[in-house]
Design a protein around this motif. Structure first.
Motif: not given
Ligand code: IPD
Ligand code: CA
Length: 266
Positions: A65-84, A105-114
């Protein structure tokens, strides 16, 4: 997620932030379409193009899953990229070199990569939870208490909070003998706590895409941060406070007196 899966994402994302930064640089040579999002808040054509590139690449390669500043995105559990795509859009649009691409990058809500790439400064910040933080391959560590006599703190601001909130914080810090700055990129502001160039970063409200990567970088360099992702922080943002340990408590009571100081543990 296995360590191998995580390292594969880190390698891919490192090449991707560089590619994204180059696209933003290339686009700045041409006239920019600018779209106003709110008071003192806008997006250029480059913000959108860079986010589209990043989302397409990550989705195709990993299906996360990917969440971005300009286009948003669906937030699901598990893996999530957050993009600026471009943090520091005001600076970018004015030809000021202080801007960056930020990927958390978050894994199960835990910030894991930056990962943070500032193309004009040729600075690449990389961090993995438990694996340390680097700037251009150099290990990072927050400032030492020797700087206690002359603390330096960046205070961010946006139209999402009142001008008085910002000015009140500037005043209280300056009256307490703390020097302040405001440089226009929350991601780089948080990352600079990791290098020791500043002793803290604080803002009354910031969004997850501004700080998801920087928080991993700063904490891996030894910084203390508030529990930014508490509540609905991913969707709606929260106050942010990141500091070198010797300043954190004092900074919290001076800068954000109305916000309970809850250092993040996870
Ligand atoms: C902004 C910058 C700024 C911070 C704001 C952010 P943008 O992001 O990070 O430094 O103070 O809260 O909204 O608009 O440049 O992507
Ligand atoms: Ca931003």
């Amino acid at each position: 997620m296995t360590r191998v899966d995580l390292l594969a994402r880190m390698m891919f994302a490192e090449a991707l932030v560089r590619e994204a930064g180059q696209l933003a640089l290339d686009m700045r040579a041409n006239p920019l379409g600018v779209e106003t999002k709110g008071p003192r808040d806008f997006a250029t054509a480059a913000d959108k193009a860079v986010e589209k590139l990043i989302v397409a690449r990550l989705t195709e390669r990993f299906g996360d899953a990917v969440l971005g500043e300009e286009f948003g995105g669906e937030i699901t559990g598990g893996t999530l990229w957050i993009v600026d795509p471009i943090d520091g859009t005001y600076n970018y649009a004015h030809g000021n070199p202080r801007w960056c691409v930020s990927l958390g990058f978050l894994v199960d809500g835990v910030p894991t990569l930056g990962l943070i790439f500032a193309p004009e400064a040729r600075q690449l910040y990389l961090a993995r939870t438990g694996g340390g933080a680097t700037l251009n391959n150099r290990p990072l560590s927050v400032s030492r208490p020797a700087m206690g006599s002359a603390p330096l703190v960046e205070i961010g601001a946006s139209s999402r909070r009142s001008i008085d909130d910002y000015l009140g914080t500037v005043r209280r810090l300056m009256e307490a003998g703390i020097e302040t700055r405001r440089c226009g990129s929350g991601a780089l502001g948080v990352a600079q706590v990791a290098t020791g160039e500043t002793d803290g970063y604080v803002e009354h409200h910031i969004n997850a895409w501004d700080v998801a990567a920087g928080l991993v970088v700063a904490r891996e360099a030894g910084a203390v941060a508030n529990d930014f992702f508490a509540g609905d922080g991913i969707r709606t943002g929260n106050p942010i406070l990141v500091a070198t340990p010797w300043l954190a408590d004092r900074l919290s009571s001076l800068a954000l007196p109305d916000v309970p100081w809850r250092p993040a543990t996870g």
